[in-house]
Design a protein around this motif. Structure first.
Motif, PDB file in Angstrom:
ATOM      1  N   ASP A 177       0.804  -1.216   0.000  1.00  0.00           N
ATOM      2  CA  ASP A 177       0.000   0.000   0.000  1.00  0.00           C
ATOM      3  C   ASP A 177       0.842   1.273   0.000  1.00  0.00           C
ATOM      4  N   THR A 178       2.148   1.143   0.202  1.00  0.00           N
ATOM      5  CA  THR A 178       3.016   2.326   0.220  1.00  0.00           C
ATOM      6  C   THR A 178       4.104   2.165  -0.838  1.00  0.00           C
ATOM      7  N   PHE A 179       4.496   3.288  -1.425  1.00  0.00           N
ATOM      8  CA  PHE A 179       5.461   3.285  -2.528  1.00  0.00           C
ATOM      9  C   PHE A 179       6.395   4.489  -2.374  1.00  0.00           C
ATOM     10  N   PRO A 180       7.342   4.402  -1.459  1.00  0.00           N
ATOM     11  CA  PRO A 180       8.173   5.571  -1.131  1.00  0.00           C
ATOM     12  C   PRO A 180       8.883   6.171  -2.340  1.00  0.00           C
ATOM     13  N   GLN A 181       9.476   5.336  -3.185  1.00  0.00           N
ATOM     14  CA  GLN A 181      10.220   5.878  -4.326  1.00  0.00           C
ATOM     15  C   GLN A 181       9.295   6.546  -5.325  1.00  0.00           C
ATOM     16  N   ALA A 182       8.198   5.890  -5.653  1.00  0.00           N
ATOM     17  CA  ALA A 182       7.273   6.467  -6.624  1.00  0.00           C
ATOM     18  C   ALA A 182       6.650   7.757  -6.087  1.00  0.00           C
ATOM     19  N   GLU A 183       6.268   7.751  -4.820  1.00  0.00           N
ATOM     20  CA  GLU A 183       5.647   8.946  -4.253  1.00  0.00           C
ATOM     21  C   GLU A 183       6.647  10.096  -4.166  1.00  0.00           C
ATOM     22  N   ALA A 184       7.909   9.775  -3.939  1.00  0.00           N
ATOM     23  CA  ALA A 184       8.933  10.822  -3.957  1.00  0.00           C
ATOM     24  C   ALA A 184       9.104  11.382  -5.366  1.00  0.00           C
ATOM     25  N   ALA A 185       9.022  10.511  -6.379  1.00  0.00           N
ATOM     26  CA  ALA A 185       9.136  10.979  -7.759  1.00  0.00           C
ATOM     27  C   ALA A 185       7.972  11.887  -8.120  1.00  0.00           C
ATOM     28  N   VAL A 186       6.780  11.564  -7.642  1.00  0.00           N
ATOM     29  CA  VAL A 186       5.620  12.429  -7.884  1.00  0.00           C
ATOM     30  C   VAL A 186       5.834  13.785  -7.216  1.00  0.00           C
ATOM     31  N   ALA A 187       6.278  13.775  -5.978  1.00  0.00           N
ATOM     32  CA  ALA A 187       6.505  15.035  -5.259  1.00  0.00           C
ATOM     33  C   ALA A 187       7.563  15.881  -5.953  1.00  0.00           C
ATOM     34  N   ALA A 188       8.620  15.233  -6.478  1.00  0.00           N
ATOM     35  CA  ALA A 188       9.687  15.981  -7.149  1.00  0.00           C
ATOM     36  C   ALA A 188       9.191  16.675  -8.410  1.00  0.00           C
ATOM     37  N   ALA A 189       8.168  16.114  -9.060  1.00  0.00           N
ATOM     38  CA  ALA A 189       7.625  16.728 -10.275  1.00  0.00           C
ATOM     39  C   ALA A 189       6.748  17.933  -9.966  1.00  0.00           C
ATOM     40  N   ALA A 190       6.374  18.111  -8.698  1.00  0.00           N
ATOM     41  CA  ALA A 190       5.516  19.220  -8.271  1.00  0.00           C
ATOM     42  C   ALA A 190       4.333  19.397  -9.212  1.00  0.00           C
ATOM     43  N   PRO A 191       3.499  18.372  -9.370  1.00  0.00           N
ATOM     44  CA  PRO A 191       2.461  18.425 -10.399  1.00  0.00           C
ATOM     45  C   PRO A 191       1.282  19.318 -10.020  1.00  0.00           C
ATOM     46  N   ASP A 192       0.686  19.906 -11.037  1.00  0.00           N
ATOM     47  CA  ASP A 192      -0.611  20.563 -10.866  1.00  0.00           C
ATOM     48  C   ASP A 192      -1.723  19.522 -10.818  1.00  0.00           C
ATOM     49  N   LEU A 193      -1.444  18.347 -11.402  1.00  0.00           N
ATOM     50  CA  LEU A 193      -2.431  17.273 -11.452  1.00  0.00           C
ATOM     51  C   LEU A 193      -1.712  15.938 -11.532  1.00  0.00           C
ATOM     52  N   VAL A 194      -2.231  14.946 -10.832  1.00  0.00           N
ATOM     53  CA  VAL A 194      -1.813  13.555 -11.018  1.00  0.00           C
ATOM     54  C   VAL A 194      -2.932  12.852 -11.777  1.00  0.00           C
ATOM     55  N   LEU A 195      -2.601  12.322 -12.945  1.00  0.00           N
ATOM     56  CA  LEU A 195      -3.559  11.558 -13.744  1.00  0.00           C
ATOM     57  C   LEU A 195      -3.221  10.085 -13.549  1.00  0.00           C
ATOM     58  N   ALA A 196      -4.028   9.403 -12.736  1.00  0.00           N
ATOM     59  CA  ALA A 196      -3.729   8.031 -12.337  1.00  0.00           C
ATOM     60  C   ALA A 196      -4.653   7.060 -13.054  1.00  0.00           C
TER      61      ALA A 196
END
Length: 659
Positions: free
Chosen positions: A259-278
């Motif tokens: 249920d947790t994905f530290p590396q992927a979630e860090a990559a999302v945070a680094a992109a500073a997105p206006d939107l996450v399209l999942a």
């Protein structure tokens, strides 16, 4: 005639247009899908001093649309003539074409068909903006309010009876397009995602604000839903947005317990997105916990490639009512993918609904009308559900020379070839027994079957004239196989949309399917194929009729190409997402949607075509793996018992921890 092969690329990006030899396509059918005549169109151009109308006239004459007249009106004297046209009942539609502008190839047919199918009072498309080269494409009429200088009304098809003669025309007879468009209201307007106008620029096009978007998947972009997610990301790139692709995991065997994905979630945070399209997350996790965490940081759009986010564990509830009442341990299919131990299903359903019902819950993005209705039924009260369109590479999937394609692929030249296509042809949700019965019912000399996808035991289809190329991971090769066939058939009953009917239709191949689920959007009944009720023998009867009627196949195939290009091009998908962004306050509603010049390459008439993707499905399994899989299915069926899943998880953990 000038040999256009030795000329430099034209500035508007369409070779041979409108004076040379341009790329052709399927012939326009003689009448509309319902048998009515094509609408009578009056094209109006107000001439301008110093502007040569020759190109404009030629672009209209080469439309291969016979039911029209083009009027050139001198400046300052056209209003009375246009008012007479507005009162003339022999005219169905009017279209104003700017002096010096060019209609794009096939524009009148595409606009007229969409107007007929939707009953729209006004239909607009894309403009190609160019000077010495293509600079951008835009949707001139889309979501733009009158009076802000961004609206352009050229090459919009207007229903004559929807226009008023009062305060809509200037002295030249030109329509006040922004006011007319606004007055009609959204329900009476339509926008198609293909070029209809080529417009020379006096200045550089205005660019809109771009967004930073993360496209988030479970384990990547292979397979049906993964491909659909990648195509949406590609469309957003062409719309000028910055897109970062992130996958949660490379361990599908661990999904039930992760249920947790530290590396992927860090990559999302680094992109500073206006939107996450999942989308398509259940290959990496059985929960929506990661969606909830990301949604607390900013907007998340959750694409419903299936219904997994709305149930306790399954992708398609079928006829099970537990998703409405609350999924629990009585789930009838806990061992089917995506598997989950029965005692965890109720709690997982509660956790998912908590994410969807949260104050910053994700937007549920449905790819068909049926999926949108199901989302609204199954989601918690207050959840946001929006309709979008999926993107398809419309220049890759296009009609070809069927005889040449068959020669290239080693297929019989004169047979009627029936296409079936799926990542797993005999998958449990693909109606394999119904499909097999329908195919066997039409088998005779001169009829063959092309089965694309994983089919471990081809003899299970029970048809003699079978061609089974297996999984095809290259889109251009896949399109060639589609284009070599005559009719596509699917017996699936559980699709949120169904991508293969659209891919086949773009290649000029109609689809036969059941009138169920998202297939009612991917197959436009009587236009891009035929839909039949779910009853014994219905599929076989309809397939027999199509096998015997070559004229019907050709007519449906031609309409399929026109309608599906307009509705499912990358531009159409980007426009549907852009509308969601505006409604949800993520993007300025006054900005015009603008696309990169490369968007033009997604249309077959472009001088430079976009290439297809490769690696879209996993490599074919070795023979030993196929034999083991068949043996497993004979013993356990399609299901994966919990003890087997735990063994696979443990083996994967040990393998990754080994030095």
């Amino acid at each position: 005639m000038t040999d256009t092969s030795i000329l430099p690329p034209p500035p508007h990006g369409i070779a041979g247009w409108p004076f040379g030899t341009a790329a052709g396509g399927l012939a326009r059918p003689a009448s509309l899908p319902d048998g009515w005549p094509w609408p009578r169109i009056r094209v109006i151009t107000v001439t301008r001093h110093g502007v040569d109308p020759t190109g404009s006239v030629a672009s209209v004459l080469r439309q291969e649309y016979s039911d029209f007249r083009h009027d050139l009106l001198p400046p300052g004297s056209g209003r009375a003539a246009v008012e007479r046209m507005l009162d003339d009942p022999t005219i169905d539609h009017l279209l104003w074409l700017g002096a010096g502008d060019l209609l794009a190839p096939g524009a009148l047919t595409a606009l007229a068909l969409e107007a007929a199918l939707r009953g729209a009072a006004a239909v607009a498309g894309l403009r190609v903006l160019y000077d010495d080269a293509v600079r951008a494409l835009d949707a001139p009429a889309a979501m733009v309010e009158p009076g802000n200088g961004a609206f352009a009304g050229s090459a919009i098809l207007w229903a004559r009876n929807a226009l008023s003669t009062h305060a809509l025309l200037d002295a030249d007879g030109a329509l006040q397009a922004a006011a007319a468009w606004s007055a009609l209201g959204e329900a009476r307007r339509a926008i198609i995602g293909r070029p209809v106008l080529l417009h020379g620029l006096a200045a550089a096009p205005i660019q809109g604000d771009d967004l930073s978007i993360v496209s988030l998947t479970g384990t990547g972009t292979q397979g049906g839903a993964g491909v659909a997610q990648r195509r949406l990301a590609d469309a957003l790139l062409l719309a000028g947005h910055r897109v970062t692709e992130v996958a949660l995991s490379i361990r599908p065997e661990a999904a039930e317990w992760t249920d947790t994905f530290p590396q992927a979630e860090a990559a999302v945070a680094a992109a500073a997105p206006d939107l996450v399209l999942a989308g398509n997350l259940h290959g990496a996790t059985r929960s929506l916990d990661v969606v909830g965490r990301l949604a607390r940081r900013g907007p998340v759009g959750l694409v419903l490639h299936d219904l997994f986010p709305l149930t306790g564990r399954c992708s398609h509830p079928r006829d099970c009512g537990r998703a409405l009442a609350g999924c629990d341990a009585a789930c009838p299919t806990p061992d089917e993918y995506p598997q989950l131990a029965p005692d965890r299903i109720a709690g997982m359903h509660v956790r998912k609904r908590a994410v969807l019902a949260g104050p910053a819950g994700p937007w549920l993005l449905a790819n068909s009308d049926w999926t949108l209705a199901r989302a609204r039924d199954l989601a918690p009260p207050g959840a946001i559900a929006e309709r979008i369109r999926l993107a398809f590479p419309t220049a890759v999937f296009r009609p070809g020379d069927r005889a040449a394609l068959r020669l290239r692929l080693g297929l019989p030249p004169g047979d009627v070839l029936i296409l079936v296509s799926s990542v797993i042809v005999d998958g449990p949700d693909k109606g394999f027994s119904d499909l097999r019965a329908a195919l066997q019912a039409v088998m005779r000399p001169g009829v063959g079957v092309v089965a694309i996808g994983r089919l471990d035991d081809p003899s299970k289809l029970g048809v003699p004239n079978l061609f089974a190329p297996g999984l095809i991971a290259d889109e251009e090769t896949l399109a060639a196989w589609y284009g070599a066939c005559d009719v596509h058939v699917t017996a699936s009953r559980h699709e949120t949309l169904g991508q293969t009917p659209i891919e086949a239709g773009l290649c000029g191949v109609p689809t036969l399917a059941y009138r169920v689920s998202g297939l009612t959007s991917s197959v436009i009944d009587g236009v891009s194929g035929r839909l039949v009720p779910v009853r014994p023998g219905a599929l076989a009867e309809a397939l027999t009729a199509l096998v015997e009627d070559g004229d019907a196949r050709a007519r449906l195939g031609a309409f399929a190409r026109i309608a599906l290009e307009s509705r499912h091009s990358p531009a159409a998908a980007a426009l549907s997402l852009d509308a969601v962004f505006r409604r949800q306050g993520l993007r300025d509603a006054t900005l015009r949607p603008t696309f990169a010049p490369a968007m033009l390459g997604h249309f077959p008439f472009a001088a430079a075509l976009q290439k297809g993707a490769v690696g879209t499905v996993p490599a074919a399994s070795p023979p030993l793996v196929r034999r083991l899989r068949r043996a497993k299915q004979m013993v356990l069926g399609r299901r994966m018992p919990l003890f087997v899943r735990r063994c696979l998880y443990l083996a994967g953990t040990l393998r990754r921890s080994a030095p």
